[in-house]
Design an enzyme around this catalytic site. Structure first.
Site, mmCIF file in Angstrom:
data_model
loop_
_atom_site.group_PDB
_atom_site.id
_atom_site.type_symbol
_atom_site.label_atom_id
_atom_site.label_comp_id
_atom_site.label_asym_id
_atom_site.label_seq_id
_atom_site.Cartn_x
_atom_site.Cartn_y
_atom_site.Cartn_z
ATOM 1 N N THR A 109 0.919 -1.340 0.006
ATOM 2 C CA THR A 109 -0.055 -0.016 0.142
ATOM 3 C C THR A 109 0.777 1.357 0.001
ATOM 4 O OG1 THR A 109 -1.456 1.171 1.349
ATOM 5 C CG2 THR A 109 -0.185 -0.319 2.413
ATOM 6 N N ASP A 110 0.301 2.282 -0.557
ATOM 7 C CA ASP A 110 0.769 3.651 -0.474
ATOM 8 C C ASP A 110 0.876 4.179 1.226
ATOM 9 O OD1 ASP A 110 -1.738 4.285 -0.110
ATOM 10 O OD2 ASP A 110 -1.783 5.806 -1.510
ATOM 11 N N GLU A 111 0.313 3.641 1.788
ATOM 12 C CA GLU A 111 0.209 4.338 3.337
ATOM 13 C C GLU A 111 1.528 4.068 4.235
ATOM 14 O OE1 GLU A 111 -3.099 3.342 5.675
ATOM 15 O OE2 GLU A 111 -4.823 3.566 3.982
ATOM 16 N N TYR A 159 -1.953 -0.580 11.051
ATOM 17 C CA TYR A 159 -2.145 -1.122 9.717
ATOM 18 C C TYR A 159 -1.083 -0.996 8.837
ATOM 19 C CZ TYR A 159 -3.329 -1.634 4.762
ATOM 20 O OH TYR A 159 -3.386 -1.954 3.502
ATOM 21 N N LYS A 206 2.214 -3.228 7.475
ATOM 22 C CA LYS A 206 2.512 -3.417 5.935
ATOM 23 C C LYS A 206 3.876 -3.255 5.700
ATOM 24 C CE LYS A 206 -0.184 -4.715 3.047
ATOM 25 N NZ LYS A 206 -0.195 -5.873 2.550
HETATM 26 P P1 NAD Z 1 -9.594 -7.439 2.182
HETATM 27 O O1 NAD Z 1 -9.914 -6.971 3.424
HETATM 28 O O2 NAD Z 1 -10.951 -7.228 1.188
HETATM 29 O O3 NAD Z 1 -9.317 -8.678 1.744
HETATM 30 C C1 NAD Z 1 -8.285 -9.472 2.311
HETATM 31 C C2 NAD Z 1 -8.435 -10.941 2.458
HETATM 32 O O4 NAD Z 1 -7.546 -11.659 2.918
HETATM 33 C C3 NAD Z 1 -9.536 -11.468 2.963
HETATM 34 O O5 NAD Z 1 -10.363 -12.521 1.908
HETATM 35 C C4 NAD Z 1 -9.544 -12.524 4.156
HETATM 36 O O6 NAD Z 1 -10.193 -13.502 4.591
HETATM 37 C C5 NAD Z 1 -8.117 -12.637 3.682
HETATM 38 N N1 NAD Z 1 -7.075 -13.040 4.858
HETATM 39 C C6 NAD Z 1 -6.854 -12.318 6.077
HETATM 40 N N2 NAD Z 1 -6.095 -12.614 6.736
HETATM 41 C C7 NAD Z 1 -5.464 -14.140 6.137
HETATM 42 C C8 NAD Z 1 -4.615 -14.969 6.658
HETATM 43 N N3 NAD Z 1 -3.937 -14.882 7.589
HETATM 44 N N4 NAD Z 1 -4.631 -16.060 5.592
HETATM 45 C C9 NAD Z 1 -5.001 -15.931 4.699
HETATM 46 N N5 NAD Z 1 -6.098 -15.190 4.022
HETATM 47 C C10 NAD Z 1 -6.388 -14.052 5.089
HETATM 48 O O7 NAD Z 1 -8.448 -6.605 1.582
HETATM 49 P P2 NAD Z 1 -8.234 -5.833 0.133
HETATM 50 O O8 NAD Z 1 -8.581 -4.412 0.065
HETATM 51 O O9 NAD Z 1 -8.552 -6.642 -1.045
HETATM 52 O O10 NAD Z 1 -6.662 -5.616 0.137
HETATM 53 C C11 NAD Z 1 -5.804 -6.639 -0.632
HETATM 54 C C12 NAD Z 1 -4.268 -6.448 -0.381
HETATM 55 O O11 NAD Z 1 -4.165 -5.169 -1.061
HETATM 56 C C13 NAD Z 1 -3.933 -6.091 1.225
HETATM 57 O O12 NAD Z 1 -2.778 -6.769 1.386
HETATM 58 C C14 NAD Z 1 -3.838 -4.632 1.243
HETATM 59 O O13 NAD Z 1 -3.027 -4.298 2.260
HETATM 60 C C15 NAD Z 1 -3.732 -4.088 -0.041
HETATM 61 N N6 NAD Z 1 -3.984 -2.941 -0.594
HETATM 62 C C16 NAD Z 1 -5.343 -2.672 -0.488
HETATM 63 C C17 NAD Z 1 -5.798 -1.448 -0.903
HETATM 64 C C18 NAD Z 1 -7.373 -0.990 -0.928
HETATM 65 O O14 NAD Z 1 -7.520 0.274 -1.005
HETATM 66 N N7 NAD Z 1 -8.110 -1.789 -0.562
HETATM 67 C C19 NAD Z 1 -5.039 -0.574 -1.524
HETATM 68 C C20 NAD Z 1 -3.623 -0.976 -1.748
HETATM 69 C C21 NAD Z 1 -3.108 -2.100 -1.205
HETATM 70 O O1 DAU Z 2 -4.081 3.984 0.457
HETATM 71 C C1 DAU Z 2 -4.346 2.713 0.215
HETATM 72 C C2 DAU Z 2 -5.423 2.209 1.572
HETATM 73 O O2 DAU Z 2 -6.466 2.485 1.399
HETATM 74 C C3 DAU Z 2 -5.287 0.531 1.803
HETATM 75 O O3 DAU Z 2 -3.947 0.054 1.814
HETATM 76 C C4 DAU Z 2 -5.949 0.228 2.706
HETATM 77 O O4 DAU Z 2 -6.150 -1.352 2.791
HETATM 78 C C5 DAU Z 2 -7.586 0.597 2.550
HETATM 79 O O5 DAU Z 2 -8.269 0.302 3.571
HETATM 80 C C6 DAU Z 2 -7.407 2.230 2.196
HETATM 81 O O6 DAU Z 2 -6.971 2.823 3.543
HETATM 82 P P1 DAU Z 2 -7.758 4.160 3.979
HETATM 83 O O7 DAU Z 2 -7.872 4.437 5.233
HETATM 84 O O8 DAU Z 2 -7.563 5.448 3.103
HETATM 85 O O9 DAU Z 2 -9.444 4.060 3.386
HETATM 86 P P2 DAU Z 2 -10.849 3.969 3.997
HETATM 87 O O10 DAU Z 2 -11.835 3.676 3.044
HETATM 88 O O11 DAU Z 2 -10.989 3.415 5.438
HETATM 89 O O12 DAU Z 2 -11.009 5.505 4.313
HETATM 90 C C7 DAU Z 2 -10.821 6.690 3.358
HETATM 91 C C8 DAU Z 2 -10.911 8.058 3.582
HETATM 92 O O13 DAU Z 2 -12.211 8.342 4.119
HETATM 93 C C9 DAU Z 2 -9.791 8.097 4.879
HETATM 94 O O14 DAU Z 2 -9.484 9.453 4.735
HETATM 95 C C10 DAU Z 2 -10.925 8.207 5.933
HETATM 96 C C11 DAU Z 2 -12.234 8.558 5.407
HETATM 97 N N1 DAU Z 2 -13.479 8.029 6.199
HETATM 98 C C12 DAU Z 2 -13.457 6.485 6.306
HETATM 99 C C13 DAU Z 2 -14.562 6.107 6.682
HETATM 100 C C14 DAU Z 2 -14.661 4.524 6.638
HETATM 101 C C15 DAU Z 2 -14.302 8.824 6.550
HETATM 102 O O15 DAU Z 2 -14.347 9.962 6.438
HETATM 103 N N2 DAU Z 2 -15.460 8.082 7.082
HETATM 104 C C16 DAU Z 2 -15.809 6.769 7.218
HETATM 105 O O16 DAU Z 2 -16.691 6.086 7.715
#
Ligand code: NAD
Ligand code: DAU
Length: 360
Positions: A134-136, A160, A164
């Site tokens: 992630t970019d975080e 988190y 990562k």
């Molecule tokens: P998600 O939470 O939707 O899905 C995660 C999946 O991993 C789930 O199906 C869960 O059951 C599985 N899981 C959790 N713990 C596990 C374990 N110990 N063993 C096997 N499976 C396990 O997550 P996502 O949003 O699809 O993100 C996927 C990946 O991409 C993550 O590594 C996250 O850090 C990264 N990422 C997400 C975003 C985003 O915006 N969602 C952005 C950048 C990077």
């Molecule tokens: O940047 C990549 C990341 O983006 C991934 O690594 C994470 O897995 C993914 O969850 C996401 O993280 P964020 O914290 O940016 O996403 P989230 O959807 O939780 O929140 C997006 C923005 O909105 C953040 O600034 C917090 C805000 N927010 C979120 C929720 C859930 C609100 O204002 N209200 C809310 O209820």
């Protein structure tokens, strides 16, 4: 055809990757997933008769299971999507994040190393371990800072992000120390179909449709760089196919938006797609107590992946958001399944206090 082991493939991005991989015939897929709250059995139901897709329930931290699994299925690549992924949950209970994101990735790397060492020289040349990050990990930008590059120093701010970052460092170390052919991608915020409604965009869509408040943390001016999930999946496949080993790539949407602008856009689209007489969805917008340590701005500089591999996002934010809202409107059974008892407990835990704090 190659075989990919996808971890966490029942979650949001992993499932979108698997569906695309099967549709485009990128590879046969074995999906290893623990099936936490973040997954939904309906997500991949359409693949149940596909002989090129297999599912195994398991934990990436269970090294014995992974060792046997790799020996049995002999994958050509491992793509590690598995993680605990929600920042707010990491603030309320960080333990699971360390367990899966740090220790789980470590065990997966150990098993992958043992597996890799047993492969023939020919198969070793082709094998890749691609870690999805992630970019975080780069921390928070001010309004005027340049966007994150691959050489931006790590400065994670939430449990988190720290977990990562820890996993990224381990992946890097396994390349430099043991020669495991690793790749790492650091992506910005994804949105699209099948995202669990704890994340901003699906939460807002579903709360709005149910006439519930639309919670915006703090002043709503935090900025995220939104990318449609299918664009992310294509970038991952390209990196896997074409990148030199040991590389890292940033992947972003070139699409910075404040949270308030995102929520207002969703409301305007819902006014068109699901209109209610004498009512605007934006009237549900509610400012609530901020997230502790809330990163102000993320922005990705994608010039390396563009230059090296020719990747650019295809979807515009308007078209991607429209597709996303339409998907949630058309998939009410999926939505009902994920909004189970455990979901209600989470909403109470995360938002109960926020409302209380505001009314004081
Ligand atoms: P998600 O939470 O939707 O899905 C995660 C999946 O991993 C789930 O199906 C869960 O059951 C599985 N899981 C959790 N713990 C596990 C374990 N110990 N063993 C096997 N499976 C396990 O997550 P996502 O949003 O699809 O993100 C996927 C990946 O991409 C993550 O590594 C996250 O850090 C990264 N990422 C997400 C975003 C985003 O915006 N969602 C952005 C950048 C990077
Ligand atoms: O940047 C990549 C990341 O983006 C991934 O690594 C994470 O897995 C993914 O969850 C996401 O993280 P964020 O914290 O940016 O996403 P989230 O959807 O939780 O929140 C997006 C923005 O909105 C953040 O600034 C917090 C805000 N927010 C979120 C929720 C859930 C609100 O204002 N209200 C809310 O209820």
């Amino acid at each position: 055809m190659q075989t990919f082991l996808i971890t966490g493939g029942a979650g949001f991005i992993g499932s979108n990757f698997i569906l695309k991989a099967r549709k485009e015939q990128w590879a046969n897929i074995i999906n290893l997933d623990k099936l936490t709250y973040a997954s939904n059995p309906l997500t991949l139901a359409e693949l149940q008769d596909d002989s090129g897709y297999n599912f195994v329930r398991g934990d990436i931290g269970d090294i014995e299971l992974i060792n046997n699994f790799l020996d049995q299925h002999q994958p050509d690549a491992i793509i590690n999507f598995a993680a605990e992924s929600h920042v707010d949950r990491s603030i309320l209970s960080p333990q699971d994040f360390i367990q899966t994101n740090v220790l789980g990735t470590f065990q997966l790397l150990e098993a992958s190393r043992a597996y890799y060492e047993k492969l023939s020289a020919q198969r070793q040349k082709q094998f890749r371990f691609l870690h999805i990050s992630t970019d975080e990990v780069y921390g928070s930008l001010t309004q005027t800072d340049p966007a994150f590059r691959e050489d931006t120093p790590y400065a994670p701010n939430s449990p988190y992000a720290a977990s990562k970052a820890g996993s990224d460092h381990l992946v890097r170390a396994y390349y430099h120390t043991y020669g495991l052919p690793t790749l790492t991608t650091n992506c910005s915020n994804n949105y699209g179909p099948r995202q669990f409604p704890e994340k901003l965009i699906p939460l807002i869509i579903l709360n709005a449709l149910n006439g519930k408040p639309l919670p915006i943390y703090g002043d709503g001016q935090n900025i995220r760089d939104w990318l449609y999930v299918e664009d992310h999946c294509e970038a991952v496949y390209l990196v896997l196919q074409q990148s030199s080993i040991g590389e890292t790539y940033n992947i972003g949407g070139n699409n910075e938006q404040t949270n308030l602008a995102v929520v207002e856009k969703i409301c305007a689209l819902l006014d068109e797609l699901a209109p209610k007489p004498n009512f605007h969805y934006s009237s549900l917008i509610t400012f609530v107590k901020d997230r502790p340590g809330h990163d102000r701005r993320y922005a990705i500089d994608s010039s390396k992946i563009k230059q090296d591999l020719g990747w650019e996002p295809k979807e515009s934010f308007d078209s991607g958001l429209l597709k996303t809202i339409q998907w949630y409107l058309n998939n009410s059974t999926w939505v009902e399944q994920v909004q189970s008892g455990a979901y209600h407990t989470w909403i109470q835990q995360n938002y109960g206090d926020r409302k209380a704090a505001l009314s004081h």
